[in-house]
Design a protein around this motif. Sequence first.
Motif, mmCIF file in Angstrom:
data_model
loop_
_atom_site.group_PDB
_atom_site.id
_atom_site.type_symbol
_atom_site.label_atom_id
_atom_site.label_comp_id
_atom_site.label_asym_id
_atom_site.label_seq_id
_atom_site.Cartn_x
_atom_site.Cartn_y
_atom_site.Cartn_z
ATOM 1 N N TYR A 206 43.004 47.648 32.386
ATOM 2 C CA TYR A 206 43.814 46.835 33.301
ATOM 3 C C TYR A 206 43.498 45.343 33.232
ATOM 4 O O TYR A 206 43.598 44.637 34.245
ATOM 5 N N SER B 203 40.671 43.945 33.030
ATOM 6 C CA SER B 203 39.650 43.710 34.046
ATOM 7 C C SER B 203 38.253 43.579 33.440
ATOM 8 O O SER B 203 37.750 44.524 32.848
ATOM 9 N N HIS C 156 41.194 40.870 37.624
ATOM 10 C CA HIS C 156 42.133 41.162 36.548
ATOM 11 C C HIS C 156 42.510 39.872 35.859
ATOM 12 O O HIS C 156 43.304 39.101 36.377
#
Length: 337
Positions: free
Chosen positions: A188, A190, A196
């Motif tokens: 994601y 991240s 993020h």
Amino acid sequence: MERCDFVLGQAVGEFEKRFADYCGVSHAVGVASGTDALHLAFRALDVGPGDEVILPAMTFVATALGVVLAGATPVLADVRDADGLLDLDKAAAAVTDKTRAVCPVHLFGQCMESGPLLDFARERGLLLVEDAAQAHGAYDGKVRAGSFGHAACFSFYPGKNLGAYGDGGAVCTPDPETDRRLRMLRNYGSPKKYLHEEFGTNSRLDTLQAAVLNVKLARLDAWNRRRAELAALYDQALANIPGVTLTAFRPDSVYHLYVIRVPNRDRVLAALNEAGIGAGIHYPYTVHEAGMFSHLFAGQEFPVAEDWARRSISLPLYAEMPEQAVERAARVLKKTL
Ligand SMILES: *Cc1c(COP(=O)(O)O)cnc(C)c1O
């Protein structure tokens, strides 16, 4: 399972380290498939919209799909008649001022020569991304497939030389920054929970699959050696049959597939299958013939790749295959021809 360690678990980290060591590279990042390995490798290297990537016209469609998923444009070049690998003269002719990367495919288990590829990329300021999805453990005579590109992409689809019990993939890279980008992109975008930083996706190598791969990796070299022995038996049994074109495999290929070219291929294949021999075709269509890419490659021709698509046949080959089965396949093939 007892640790509830299902996602990005301990076995994933162990496998990434072992697989990087095996390939002879500093980093490996587990992802969900070979297709995602390609897609995310291009994204991690900032190859995207407006960029062209040169790849061979004879490969599995996923090579081109990875380029398209990253937003870049695939450009095809024809392959060599002898072994089906990318023809670098044709690739040179396909370079434009938009070309950012070249993506050779180590097709059928044969690692393309690293020296000429590195020179090709360096002289033109291009990134080199290896599609090594069929070549776990193959050497080019000196170095291993997956060890010399800016990134190298592997698939652990069950039918590959190193196969999981489901889907899986990995990207190898010598570059710590590419490694860092890949780890974010697969999770994601991240770097840390709930931060993020970039537009990522969910594409992780499953922990259960990594556990399987850790066990199987230890056996890969022995399995690959056995494939090469069986391929040598095929070579002997099929030498000097009129009409049969053997593929120029080097002995350090890992023989993902044992591919030959024959006349009247579809009839030959049907006869083999009727006799209970699990022969197949890799691949019946070139990349430019795939319906999903018709808008990209309309009117283009790649005669050598097309010849491979029309005449090639893959004879059964796997490490556990009995030698008598090789002899029988060769015998039925001869009779059929
Ligand atoms: C299998 C394969 C892929 C795609 O891998 P998946 O894990 O099936 O997504 C890409 N390129 C080549 C050459 C392959 O053989």
